[in-house]
Design a protein around this motif. Structure first.
Motif: not given
Ligand code: FE2
Ligand code: AKG
Length: 250
Positions: A164-168, A222-224, A241-243
């Motif tokens: 789990a993490h939130d990408d921020a 929060l996701h995994s 990836g990310w926007l």
């Molecule tokens: Fe992620």
């Protein structure tokens, strides 16, 4: 075959958006839920070509972390390890995953700088993700004004996962995360599920790997990615990836 060049063929001629997407309905769902699935993102053929291309690539890198540090290994080097060495590596990885943030998967990175990209189909897909039609779609669906989409191909084999993490990440200006699935006929019990975690420790929802679907979710969330189980008959392939908004940032 490695990274076959696709000469004189702009990204927009190789990939095009499905013209039948219901953008207002997608935007409404994203505003409500903070995540969305866009099935059949591309016109026919694009996802198939991308999947074949990725299956042909031999330049995957295994990435895993040890605390804050990132460890990498060219995938062929794994085959040179003895069974005992692999088991020791797995034991360490799973013990550490039991205590905190941990991942292992395979990646082919794509340069953020378009001018430094090669001519592979994967590079062209990254170009397409940054083309006017796609940026317009993403901005309309997420109601943001992002101007840049970064990308990497990922493959999760049996035993791979991402806790789990939130990408921020400070300074990256990520507004949303995306996962473009290239895994047909995936069974949920094979693992590799993208799971959204609720504050109460329960699962709020998730996505089973799919083929040709773009999954988008707000940052931070929060996701995994759950452990790919021994019953998975193939790797979990995606482009992710990310926007991001780069204009006006340092
Ligand atoms: Fe992620
Ligand atoms: O592959 C996925 O479904 C999500 C990957 C992810 O969360 C990440 O790379 O940060």
């Amino acid at each position: 075959m490695i990274a076959s060049p696709v000469a004189h063929d702009p990204a927009s001629e190789i990939f095009s958006l499905n013209p039948d997407l219901d953008v207002p309905a997608l935007a409404k769902a994203y505003a409500r839920d903070g995540r969305i699935e866009i099935r059949d993102l591309l016109s026919a053929g694009g996802a198939d070509r991308l999947r074949s291309h990725l299956l042909d690539r031999r330049d995957w890198t295994i990435v895993m972390n040890a605390g804050d540090r990132v460890w990498e290994m060219a995938e062929p080097a794994l085959a040179e390890l003895t069974g005992d060495q692999r088991r020791t590596l797995d034991d360490k990885l799973y013990r550490s995953a039991g205590r905190g943030f941990q991942y292992r998967f395979r990646t082919i990175r794509i340069d953020d700088d378009r001018a430094r990209r090669g001519g592979s189909l994967l590079d062209r897909f990254a170009d397409f993700m940054n083309g006017a039609a796609m940026l317009d779609l993403l901005n309309r669906v997420t109601d943001t004004d992002i101007d840049f989409v970064d990308a990497q191909a990922t493959r999760y084999e049996q035993g791979d996962f991402l806790t789990a993490h939130d990408d921020a990440v400070e300074g990256k200006h990520r507004h949303a995360a995306y996962v473009f699935g290239l895994s047909p006929d995936w069974r949920p019990e094979a693992g590799g599920l993208l799971l959204f975690h609720g504050d109460d420790g329960q699962i709020d929802g998730g996505f089973t790997p799919a083929f040709g679907a773009l999954r988008l979710f707000r940052v931070p969330t929060l996701h995994s990615v759950s452990f790919v189980s021994p019953i998975a008959s193939s790797g979990r392939l995606s482009i992710t990836g990310w926007l991001r908004r780069t204009a006006g940032q340092d």
